[in-house]
Design a protein around this motif. Structure first.
Motif, mmCIF file in Angstrom:
data_model
loop_
_atom_site.group_PDB
_atom_site.id
_atom_site.type_symbol
_atom_site.label_atom_id
_atom_site.label_comp_id
_atom_site.label_asym_id
_atom_site.label_seq_id
_atom_site.Cartn_x
_atom_site.Cartn_y
_atom_site.Cartn_z
ATOM 1 N N ALA A 1 10.076 -15.970 -20.325
ATOM 2 C CA ALA A 1 9.068 -15.091 -19.498
ATOM 3 C C ALA A 1 9.780 -14.768 -18.367
ATOM 4 N N ALA A 2 10.289 -15.670 -17.771
ATOM 5 C CA ALA A 2 11.133 -15.034 -16.465
ATOM 6 C C ALA A 2 12.040 -14.147 -16.609
ATOM 7 N N CYS A 3 12.810 -13.841 -17.629
ATOM 8 C CA CYS A 3 13.771 -12.893 -18.174
ATOM 9 C C CYS A 3 13.136 -11.679 -18.188
ATOM 10 N N VAL A 4 12.086 -11.680 -19.033
ATOM 11 C CA VAL A 4 11.300 -10.402 -19.163
ATOM 12 C C VAL A 4 10.618 -9.847 -18.198
ATOM 13 N N ALA A 5 9.998 -11.018 -17.251
ATOM 14 C CA ALA A 5 9.404 -10.285 -15.946
ATOM 15 C C ALA A 5 10.512 -9.854 -15.109
ATOM 16 N N PHE A 6 11.866 -10.299 -15.011
ATOM 17 C CA PHE A 6 12.793 -9.735 -14.274
ATOM 18 C C PHE A 6 13.349 -8.189 -14.772
ATOM 19 N N LEU A 7 13.384 -8.292 -15.988
ATOM 20 C CA LEU A 7 13.880 -7.025 -16.544
ATOM 21 C C LEU A 7 12.633 -5.769 -16.472
ATOM 22 N N LEU A 8 11.293 -6.254 -16.236
ATOM 23 C CA LEU A 8 10.497 -5.533 -16.217
ATOM 24 C C LEU A 8 10.112 -4.805 -14.702
ATOM 25 N N VAL A 9 10.579 -5.797 -13.699
ATOM 26 C CA VAL A 9 10.386 -5.598 -12.330
ATOM 27 C C VAL A 9 11.479 -4.457 -11.835
ATOM 28 N N VAL A 10 12.716 -4.600 -12.592
ATOM 29 C CA VAL A 10 13.642 -3.679 -12.083
ATOM 30 C C VAL A 10 12.994 -2.154 -11.891
ATOM 31 N N PRO A 11 12.523 -1.571 -12.878
ATOM 32 C CA PRO A 11 11.954 -0.186 -12.769
ATOM 33 C C PRO A 11 10.919 -0.094 -11.727
ATOM 34 N N ASP A 12 10.053 -0.953 -11.342
ATOM 35 C CA ASP A 12 9.244 -1.108 -10.341
ATOM 36 C C ASP A 12 9.839 -1.146 -9.114
ATOM 37 N N ILE A 13 11.073 -1.525 -8.905
ATOM 38 C CA ILE A 13 11.855 -1.650 -7.784
ATOM 39 C C ILE A 13 12.219 -0.347 -7.128
ATOM 40 N N THR A 14 12.924 0.300 -8.351
ATOM 41 C CA THR A 14 13.450 1.736 -8.189
ATOM 42 C C THR A 14 12.311 2.623 -7.677
ATOM 43 N N MET A 15 11.084 2.427 -8.222
ATOM 44 C CA MET A 15 10.009 3.287 -8.003
ATOM 45 C C MET A 15 9.645 3.141 -6.565
ATOM 46 N N ARG A 16 9.451 1.995 -6.203
ATOM 47 C CA ARG A 16 8.868 1.694 -4.896
ATOM 48 C C ARG A 16 9.792 1.953 -3.730
ATOM 49 N N LEU A 17 11.276 2.219 -3.995
ATOM 50 C CA LEU A 17 12.075 2.758 -3.263
ATOM 51 C C LEU A 17 11.947 4.137 -2.803
ATOM 52 N N ARG A 18 11.306 4.549 -3.714
ATOM 53 C CA ARG A 18 10.960 5.978 -3.494
ATOM 54 C C ARG A 18 9.440 6.290 -3.047
ATOM 55 N N ALA A 19 8.541 5.595 -3.290
ATOM 56 C CA ALA A 19 7.028 5.547 -2.777
ATOM 57 C C ALA A 19 6.886 5.214 -1.357
ATOM 58 N N ASP A 20 5.724 5.928 -0.902
ATOM 59 C CA ASP A 20 5.397 5.557 0.419
ATOM 60 C C ASP A 20 4.199 4.582 0.234
ATOM 61 N N ASP A 21 3.279 4.693 -0.623
ATOM 62 C CA ASP A 21 2.058 3.720 -1.050
ATOM 63 C C ASP A 21 2.322 3.521 -2.619
ATOM 64 N N TRP A 22 1.795 2.464 -2.834
ATOM 65 C CA TRP A 22 1.916 1.923 -4.315
ATOM 66 C C TRP A 22 0.924 0.958 -4.356
ATOM 67 N N THR A 23 0.133 0.384 -5.828
ATOM 68 C CA THR A 23 -0.802 -0.445 -6.053
ATOM 69 C C THR A 23 -0.227 -1.487 -7.283
ATOM 70 N N THR A 24 -0.467 -2.320 -7.245
ATOM 71 C CA THR A 24 -0.059 -3.210 -8.378
ATOM 72 C C THR A 24 -1.273 -3.256 -9.521
ATOM 73 N N ASN A 25 -2.051 -4.119 -9.210
ATOM 74 C CA ASN A 25 -3.341 -4.478 -10.240
ATOM 75 C C ASN A 25 -4.548 -4.243 -9.429
ATOM 76 N N HIS A 26 -4.428 -3.451 -8.254
ATOM 77 C CA HIS A 26 -5.746 -3.333 -7.531
ATOM 78 C C HIS A 26 -6.108 -1.856 -7.321
ATOM 79 N N ILE A 27 -7.279 -1.282 -6.713
ATOM 80 C CA ILE A 27 -7.523 0.040 -6.164
ATOM 81 C C ILE A 27 -7.445 0.046 -4.666
ATOM 82 N N GLU A 28 -7.076 0.831 -4.400
ATOM 83 C CA GLU A 28 -6.608 1.126 -2.738
ATOM 84 C C GLU A 28 -6.974 2.454 -2.159
#
Length: 323
Positions: A95-122
């Motif tokens: 589970a930890a390995c899968v979670a790490f692999l899935l987080v990598v694209p999120d990190i790339t996206m967040r480097l580009r983003a000014d605002d983002w959400t995970t599991n909530h509305i903002e």
């Protein structure tokens, strides 16, 4: 125990999985129990059953749910102490390995983003006073320059209430779609499933165009447009007050596929959700979903359809068709 023979026929394997599922359900009848005991007396059946039981236990699908009066429950109890630590450690590591692999694209996206959400509305207020409400699992990048205001919707969907300024046009770019405000409130939904972008207008008007071929349509309240494959086309009209109705956390799913319902609910979960196997031929569903209680929503969906929900460490959920 004899090593498992991979050449065993599919029918025997499916039968073993069926009996594991029935024993785990907790409501197996006396007639079924008698049939199971008769079936498992066969040496080959017993061997395949034990092999499939190991696989299920490794995903934490059986655990302590087997009825304590059955013979197999006694075997599980004996194995439990010896194998619990190994199973938990192995599954947690996976589970930890899968979670790490899935987080990598999120990190790339967040480097580009000014605002983002995970599991909530903002809600976000931009520097010009315009308001943006980001749905769960959504992200925007803001590029304000002299004479122009551009917001890139990197992922998910967002509702915009724009502070109109004729000297500084407001544009939202998503994939190859461009929506330009003409004094309005509108929603843009960037769908990763079919790589389309849908724009819906709540009030005022919006010009939606394709960045590459220049085709465009002008929308007013209650109208929609869909960008797909560098082309913009009109969609069916909707009630203006239903645009971005998700903002209050209540989602109305109307005749959607089970897969789409699971994917929608998953956006609001604190953990990844995976769909395994084919569920696309299940009947469509209609439901009112509370985005603030996504796990309850998944459980309710499972109770009314032929899917099972299986939970792993790290908040990971596996959705698959019931046997």
């Amino acid at each position: 125990m004899t090593d498992f023979n991979a050449s065993y026929d599919r029918e025997t394997t499916e039968a073993a999985r069926h009996w594991i599922a029935r024993l785990a359900s907790g409501d197996i009848s006396e007639q079924e129990m008698a049939a199971y005991k008769q079936w498992v007396t066969d040496k080959k059946h017993h061997e395949v059953f034990q092999h499939e039981l190991k696989l299920w236990r490794s995903l934490n699908l059986i655990a302590d749910n087997l009825a304590p009066s059955t013979a197999i429950s006694i075997q599980v109890a004996r194995m439990k102490q010896r194998r619990r630590r190994v199973v938990v450690a192995s599954v947690s590591a996976i589970a930890a390995c899968v979670a790490f692999l899935l987080v990598v694209p999120d990190i790339t996206m967040r480097l580009r983003a000014d605002d983002w959400t995970t599991n909530h509305i903002e809600e976000v207020v931009l520097s010009d006073g315009s308001h943006v409400v980001l749905d769960a699992d959504s992200a925007i990048a803001v590029h304000y320059e002299h004479g122009a205001r551009t917001v890139a919707l990197l992922r998910g969907r967002a509702w915009f209430d724009v502070r109109h300024d004729a000297e500084r046009p407001f544009r939202v770019e998503a994939a190859g779609s461009v929506a330009e405000d003409i004094g309005t409130a509108f929603e843009i939904d960037r769908r990763l499933t079919d790589e389309s972008v849908e724009t819906s207008v709540q009030s005022g008007s919006v010009r939606v165009s394709s960045r590459d071929n220049g085709s465009s349509v002008i929308l007013t309240a209650g109208q929609r447009a869909v960008w797909r494959g560098d082309h913009v086309s009109r969609g069916a009209d909707i009630a203006p007050d239903s645009v971005a109705s998700w903002r209050d956390g209540q989602l109305m799913l109307t005749s959607v596929s089970v897969r789409a319902a699971v994917q929608t609910i998953a956006r609001y979960r604190d953990g990844r959700t995976f769909i395994i196997g084919n569920i696309d031929d299940l009947p469509p569903v209609t439901a009112l979903v509370d985005a603030r209680r996504p796990d309850d929503a998944l459980a309710a969906l499972a109770s009314g359809t032929s899917i099972g929900i299986y939970r792993l460490p790290g908040g990971i959920v596996i959705v698959r068709r019931k046997n």
